[in-house]
Motif scaffolding. Structure first.
Motif, PDB file in Angstrom:
ATOM      1  N   PHE A  59       0.814  -1.214   0.000  1.00  0.00           N
ATOM      2  CA  PHE A  59       0.000   0.000   0.000  1.00  0.00           C
ATOM      3  C   PHE A  59       0.850   1.269   0.000  1.00  0.00           C
ATOM      4  CE2 PHE A  59      -2.109   3.495   2.275  1.00  0.00           C
ATOM      5  CZ  PHE A  59      -3.157   3.730   1.395  1.00  0.00           C
ATOM      6  N   PHE A  60       1.656   1.461   1.053  1.00  0.00           N
ATOM      7  CA  PHE A  60       2.359   2.737   1.201  1.00  0.00           C
ATOM      8  C   PHE A  60       3.394   2.982   0.104  1.00  0.00           C
ATOM      9  CE2 PHE A  60       0.667   2.493   5.537  1.00  0.00           C
ATOM     10  CZ  PHE A  60       0.214   3.794   5.703  1.00  0.00           C
ATOM     11  N   ILE A  61       4.126   1.941  -0.299  1.00  0.00           N
ATOM     12  CA  ILE A  61       5.112   2.138  -1.367  1.00  0.00           C
ATOM     13  C   ILE A  61       4.433   2.490  -2.689  1.00  0.00           C
ATOM     14  CG2 ILE A  61       6.847   0.942  -2.778  1.00  0.00           C
ATOM     15  CD1 ILE A  61       7.869  -0.375  -0.220  1.00  0.00           C
ATOM     16  N   PRO A  62       3.404   1.722  -3.135  1.00  0.00           N
ATOM     17  CA  PRO A  62       2.684   2.162  -4.346  1.00  0.00           C
ATOM     18  C   PRO A  62       2.010   3.525  -4.157  1.00  0.00           C
ATOM     19  CG  PRO A  62       2.197  -0.138  -3.871  1.00  0.00           C
ATOM     20  CD  PRO A  62       2.936   0.400  -2.681  1.00  0.00           C
ATOM     21  N   PHE A  63       1.505   3.791  -2.950  1.00  0.00           N
ATOM     22  CA  PHE A  63       0.827   5.051  -2.646  1.00  0.00           C
ATOM     23  C   PHE A  63       1.751   6.239  -2.872  1.00  0.00           C
ATOM     24  CE2 PHE A  63      -0.521   8.211   0.645  1.00  0.00           C
ATOM     25  CZ  PHE A  63      -1.820   8.462   0.192  1.00  0.00           C
ATOM     26  N   MET A  64       3.053   6.059  -2.526  1.00  0.00           N
ATOM     27  CA  MET A  64       4.008   7.150  -2.670  1.00  0.00           C
ATOM     28  C   MET A  64       4.873   7.032  -3.920  1.00  0.00           C
ATOM     29  SD  MET A  64       3.376   9.254  -0.326  1.00  0.00           S
ATOM     30  CE  MET A  64       4.731  10.330  -0.778  1.00  0.00           C
ATOM     31  N   THR A  65       4.612   6.026  -4.755  1.00  0.00           N
ATOM     32  CA  THR A  65       5.387   5.871  -6.002  1.00  0.00           C
ATOM     33  C   THR A  65       4.622   6.439  -7.190  1.00  0.00           C
ATOM     34  OG1 THR A  65       6.501   3.896  -5.137  1.00  0.00           O
ATOM     35  CG2 THR A  65       6.537   4.220  -7.532  1.00  0.00           C
ATOM     36  N   ASP A  66       3.422   5.918  -7.424  1.00  0.00           N
ATOM     37  CA  ASP A  66       2.618   6.441  -8.525  1.00  0.00           C
ATOM     38  C   ASP A  66       1.145   6.552  -8.130  1.00  0.00           C
ATOM     39  OD1 ASP A  66       1.945   3.782  -8.379  1.00  0.00           O
ATOM     40  OD2 ASP A  66       2.806   3.245 -10.316  1.00  0.00           O
ATOM     41  N   GLY A  67       0.885   6.548  -6.812  1.00  0.00           N
ATOM     42  CA  GLY A  67      -0.489   6.628  -6.325  1.00  0.00           C
ATOM     43  C   GLY A  67      -0.875   8.027  -5.893  1.00  0.00           C
ATOM     44  N   ALA A  68      -1.973   8.098  -5.127  1.00  0.00           N
ATOM     45  CA  ALA A  68      -2.516   9.393  -4.713  1.00  0.00           C
ATOM     46  C   ALA A  68      -1.539  10.155  -3.818  1.00  0.00           C
ATOM     47  CB  ALA A  68      -3.845   9.183  -3.984  1.00  0.00           C
ATOM     48  N   GLY A  69      -0.793   9.437  -2.953  1.00  0.00           N
ATOM     49  CA  GLY A  69       0.162  10.100  -2.071  1.00  0.00           C
ATOM     50  C   GLY A  69       1.240  10.835  -2.847  1.00  0.00           C
ATOM     51  N   ALA A  70       1.713  10.226  -3.920  1.00  0.00           N
ATOM     52  CA  ALA A  70       2.730  10.879  -4.752  1.00  0.00           C
ATOM     53  C   ALA A  70       2.189  12.167  -5.348  1.00  0.00           C
ATOM     54  CB  ALA A  70       3.185   9.922  -5.853  1.00  0.00           C
ATOM     55  N   ARG A  71       0.905  12.176  -5.720  1.00  0.00           N
ATOM     56  CA  ARG A  71       0.309  13.380  -6.314  1.00  0.00           C
ATOM     57  C   ARG A  71       0.007  14.438  -5.253  1.00  0.00           C
ATOM     58  NH1 ARG A  71      -2.452   9.204  -8.916  1.00  0.00           N
ATOM     59  NH2 ARG A  71      -4.334   9.533  -7.653  1.00  0.00           N
ATOM     60  N   TRP A  72      -0.407  13.993  -4.043  1.00  0.00           N
ATOM     61  CA  TRP A  72      -0.800  14.955  -3.015  1.00  0.00           C
ATOM     62  C   TRP A  72       0.399  15.619  -2.330  1.00  0.00           C
ATOM     63  CZ3 TRP A  72      -4.758  11.118  -0.417  1.00  0.00           C
ATOM     64  CH2 TRP A  72      -5.877  11.006  -1.237  1.00  0.00           C
ATOM     65  N   ILE A  73       1.360  14.818  -1.897  1.00  0.00           N
ATOM     66  CA  ILE A  73       2.475  15.380  -1.121  1.00  0.00           C
ATOM     67  C   ILE A  73       3.842  15.084  -1.741  1.00  0.00           C
ATOM     68  CG2 ILE A  73       1.187  15.251   1.045  1.00  0.00           C
ATOM     69  CD1 ILE A  73       2.749  12.719   1.750  1.00  0.00           C
ATOM     70  N   GLY A  74       3.854  14.397  -2.876  1.00  0.00           N
ATOM     71  CA  GLY A  74       5.125  14.017  -3.491  1.00  0.00           C
ATOM     72  C   GLY A  74       5.982  15.199  -3.890  1.00  0.00           C
ATOM     73  N   GLY A  75       5.353  16.352  -4.153  1.00  0.00           N
ATOM     74  CA  GLY A  75       6.113  17.515  -4.580  1.00  0.00           C
ATOM     75  C   GLY A  75       7.106  17.990  -3.540  1.00  0.00           C
ATOM     76  N   TRP A  76       6.762  17.877  -2.259  1.00  0.00           N
ATOM     77  CA  TRP A  76       7.696  18.311  -1.214  1.00  0.00           C
ATOM     78  C   TRP A  76       8.227  17.157  -0.374  1.00  0.00           C
ATOM     79  CZ3 TRP A  76       6.566  17.286   3.905  1.00  0.00           C
ATOM     80  CH2 TRP A  76       5.236  16.953   4.202  1.00  0.00           C
ATOM     81  N   PHE A  77       7.474  16.061  -0.291  1.00  0.00           N
ATOM     82  CA  PHE A  77       7.895  14.922   0.530  1.00  0.00           C
ATOM     83  C   PHE A  77       8.772  13.956  -0.257  1.00  0.00           C
ATOM     84  CE2 PHE A  77       7.122  10.888   2.864  1.00  0.00           C
ATOM     85  CZ  PHE A  77       7.475  11.297   4.145  1.00  0.00           C
ATOM     86  N   GLY A  78       8.593  13.915  -1.573  1.00  0.00           N
ATOM     87  CA  GLY A  78       9.334  12.979  -2.412  1.00  0.00           C
ATOM     88  C   GLY A  78       8.493  11.771  -2.777  1.00  0.00           C
ATOM     89  N   THR A  79       8.929  11.042  -3.760  1.00  0.00           N
ATOM     90  CA  THR A  79       8.202   9.854  -4.214  1.00  0.00           C
ATOM     91  C   THR A  79       9.145   8.667  -4.311  1.00  0.00           C
ATOM     92  OG1 THR A  79       8.608  10.386  -6.560  1.00  0.00           O
ATOM     93  CG2 THR A  79       6.591  11.267  -5.562  1.00  0.00           C
TER      94      THR A  79
END
Length: 496
Positions: free
Chosen positions: A392-412
């Motif tokens: 969940f969390f790795i896909p979420f921050m790779t190409d999922g919603a998390g990457a789009r929401w906070i990836g700009g400053w948190f990283g992906t």
């Protein structure tokens, strides 16, 4: 019971290495260092080995879960063994069992084809993992026995200093372990790790056999009692201490969250650096842990170690919230450095509290019970968080919603998925520890520690009066709690 008690002239609260008891304890810590080093090396090594072979976060999480589940399941039983047998025999038996298991694991490893290790679903891989981890678990008998040895050898004014030396020993073992395990695994997999394990444990067994311990350890703490686990009696002792049950529950919930750090730390670090570099980094960080242990040995754990436990946990959770904010090896190393310098204080504080408020003859079982309850929560986190992070969390921050929401400053990416888990755990930890610090349970346990009473045992065959442990040159003497008492650091007499 009447007994003559003396206080050292200066009322000193520091360890004196001119004292025979302290020198003997130092030799025992050398033996503990050897065995801890090898057990940690096998544990670190198998984690590194499986991750490098399979590249599976799920697999490393399962290893952490196996370890913590076994620790939780064996604590009460191991504690009973510690109370009902001489401490030296218990420690020797622990090392011998680990030695035999590592010998079997070495043979199993040499006859297994290399391609087996690359499949995370391989039954033969997991047989090897369980076999190696069983040897590590056998070493936890020493973990339970050691604080009870401190109780028997030192009076309450210097126990926190002795506990600090235990923390220093742990730091040294981590230092050499992290470097050795990483280099050995990077060189030839688990072969070098297991060969070293067999050799070092053989030396440790021979060394302990020739070590003469003080007369205070010449008999079992619970001599004369039926040799049974007696979980019900142990629970009665724990419940009789004001605030002790909430402290153990707090530690269990704390471990529920720290289990996530344990399950994900190695994969997170190995996403930034090679296993060899990470091993060297852990070696440097363990040097910081040694510093923390030496600071405890010099300064103690304050007049209120219960409060110190909670304040340190607040600091640790704050660190866990900060270091994952950026994909930075420097932030990771800095955060772990803070962990390493503070952990000896937290461990020494908890041991000092238990050593004072729990009757000596029950300490093995209470330490084991606390280990079981406290560690019971950690496997849940390891077993849940590792697959949750992987799927969940790795896909979420790779190409999922998390990457789009906070990836700009948190990283992906994969590392950012694990970092998000750390941040969430840090927030939960701060909220939970802050609530515990404001609770009435904390105040009751603090009062129980300051008044210096120990919980009285109840039940058939167990003394009903509250007891205190008074150390004399040749023995441990029980006196009623109401009798005035003074304490001094005992001199060793005789041998166990």
């Amino acid at each position: 019971m009447e007994t003559t008690r003396r206080t050292d002239a200066g009322g000193a609260t520091r360890l004196d290495f001119a004292d025979r008891t302290v020198r003997t304890f130092a030799q025992l810590l050398v033996n503990v260092l050897l065995v801890s080093f090898i057990n940690y090396t096998v544990w670190f090594g198998i984690t590194f080995f499986v991750y490098l072979q399979t590249r599976s976060v799920f697999a490393t999480g399962m290893i952490a879960g196996i370890f913590l589940l076994a620790m939780a399941g064996t604590g009460v039983w191991f504690g009973s063994i510690v109370d009902h047998h001489r401490k030296k025999n218990v420690m020797q038996m622990s090392a011998l069992v680990s030695l035999g298991i590592y010998g079997v694991a070495l043979g199993y490893y040499t006859i297994t084809p290399a391609e087996v290790w690359r499949d995370p679903a391989s039954v033969r891989l997991w047989v090897f993992v369980v076999l190696a981890m069983t040897g590590v678990i056998a070493g936890s008998l020493r973990t339970i026995a050691l604080p009870t040895v401190v109780t028997a050898m030192f009076d309450e004014r210097v126990r926190d200093r002795a506990n600090g030396l235990v923390g220093t020993t742990t730091g040294v073992s981590h230092l050499i372990t992290s470097v050795a395990s990483a280099l050995l695994v990077g060189w030839n997999g688990m072969l070098g790790v297991l060969v070293l394990a067999v050799a070092v444990l053989a030396v440790a067994v021979a060394h302990l056999r020739g070590l003469a311990l003080p007369e205070s350890l010449a008999r079992a703490a619970a001599a004369g009692e039926p040799q049974r686990v007696d979980l019900r009696g142990t629970v009665r002792v724990v419940r009789a201490i004001p605030g002790m049950v909430p402290l153990i529950v707090f530690s269990a919930l704390n471990n529920l969250l720290f289990g996530g750090l344990m399950a994900l730390m190695d994969p997170y670090a190995l996403s930034m650096m090679s296993v060899q570099v990470w091993g060297v980094v852990w070696g440097v960080l363990s040097g910081v842990m040694i510093l923390g242990g030496l600071l405890v040995a010099r300064t103690g754990t304050s007049s209120n170690p219960v409060r110190l436990i909670l304040l340190i946990n607040l600091a640790l959770w704050a660190v866990m919230l900060v270091f994952p904010m950026r994909d930075s090896a420097l932030l990771l190393i800095g955060g772990m450095a803070v962990f390493m310098v503070l952990m000896p204080f937290a461990e020494a504080a908890e041991q000092t509290v238990l050593q004072k408020v729990v009757p000596y003859r029950r300490q093995g079982r209470v330490f084991g019970f606390a280990q079981s309850v406290e560690q019971a929560a950690s496997p849940l986190t390891a077993f849940l968080l590792s697959p949750l992070t992987q799927f969940f969390f790795i896909p979420f921050m790779t190409d999922g919603a998390g990457a789009r929401w906070i990836g700009g400053w948190f990283g992906t990416g994969e590392a950012r998925g694990m970092a998000l888990v750390f941040v969430l755990l840090g927030i939960l930890g701060l909220v939970f520890t802050g609530s515990a610090l404001r609770s009435g349970y904390y105040r009751r346990l603090s009062l129980s520690y300051r008044t210096g009473g120990t919980a009285g045992d109840t039940g058939a065959g167990i003394a009903t009066e509250t007891e205190a442990v008074v150390h004399e040159p040749d023995s441990i003497v029980r006196v009623p709690a109401g009798e005035p008492r003074e304490f001094r650091c005992p001199q060793a007499a005789g041998s166990a």
